[in-house]
Design an enzyme around this catalytic site. Sequence first.
Site, PDB file in Angstrom:
ATOM      1  CD  GLU A 186      29.618  30.990  47.635  1.00 10.10           C
ATOM      2  OE1 GLU A 186      29.728  31.416  46.473  1.00 10.10           O
ATOM      3  OE2 GLU A 186      30.473  31.177  48.520  1.00 10.10           O
ATOM      4  CG  ASP A 339      35.582  36.387  43.928  1.00  5.49           C
ATOM      5  OD1 ASP A 339      35.442  35.233  44.357  1.00  5.49           O
ATOM      6  OD2 ASP A 339      34.804  36.905  43.118  1.00  5.49           O
TER       7      ASP A 339
END
Length: 355
Positions: A186, A339
Amino acid sequence: MALWRGSAYAGFLALAVGCVFLLEPELPGSALRSLWSSLKLGPAPQGPVSPEGRLAAAWDALIVQPVQRWRRVAVGVNACVDVVLSGVKLLQALGLSPGNGKDHTVLHSRNDLEEAFIHFMGKGAAAERFFSDKETFHDIAQVASEFPGAQHYVGGNAALIGQKFAANSDLKVFPAVTSLGLNEQELLFLTQSASGPHSSVSSWNGVPDVGMVSDILFWILKEHGRSKGRASDLTRIHFHTLVYHILVTVDGHWANQLAAVAAGARVAGTQACATEAIDASRVSLRAPREFMTSHSEAGSRIVLNPGEPVVEWHREGISFHFTPVLVCKDPIRTVGLGDAISAEGLFYSEVHPHS
């Protein structure tokens, strides 16, 4: 005579234990301590503490609760089901055999999937790609879901982060972004899309270079983060890759970030190994032992010390906190790990009272 015999036994045992250490240095210390205590020869000798053990102990000392705990947390709405299984076995079930690896920005077919999988598996890197053909994707997902031994978990960034906070916070949806969690893929996509630092790099070759990552993180906050002349609320980024984490903040907005980055790294080791605490025998320290803090300017050279695992440096009003990760040798579950890392780090963070 009896006293001499007892001393001789103890001396022989000590010699035997010493030989065991020489011949089998990887033998768990718990086994030797158990042997010693079963013979009732006094307190068990403590063997040398591994770098992993020293680092885990240092984390435990550094990780402290924030002074002000979170009362409300805003999480965006998204959720899905993650299907976890062996990628190699999935390719075999799809009738695909290993060939040449090749990266694809967008996947259009089963062959594209096979080539991208081989490409990134060879680099030991994570990857996320969009699949353009709806029917083909549905077929692949169905084969994966029905594969014997496949596991199903709640997925989606918001759902997983929401689960982490649910026991301690009220969940509200709110249109402001103050903190981001990013992995190496990312981060690279972001700098490539906006022609940022090191955007010419097509993909990471193994462990992402710390100095290059640091330059990109600095650029994001300096050019797109909160400032007097900019409407942005972004003041914090938690970057995580397999072997290390970097937590970057705009000065004056966050506190307890040393504990936050350590907590995020610690949960990576415990969740991947499915243990309550770090088990030093099941993890390994793979972070670079030396690195530069920047390649865009004259950065500092850092030598990693497992006894002081969080390294801090500053650059033009932006603070960096680096810590290695203790990588699970035989991971049980890695789905949703990013996460969990982001949520754990945020949970230990504190919004600065003066921001």
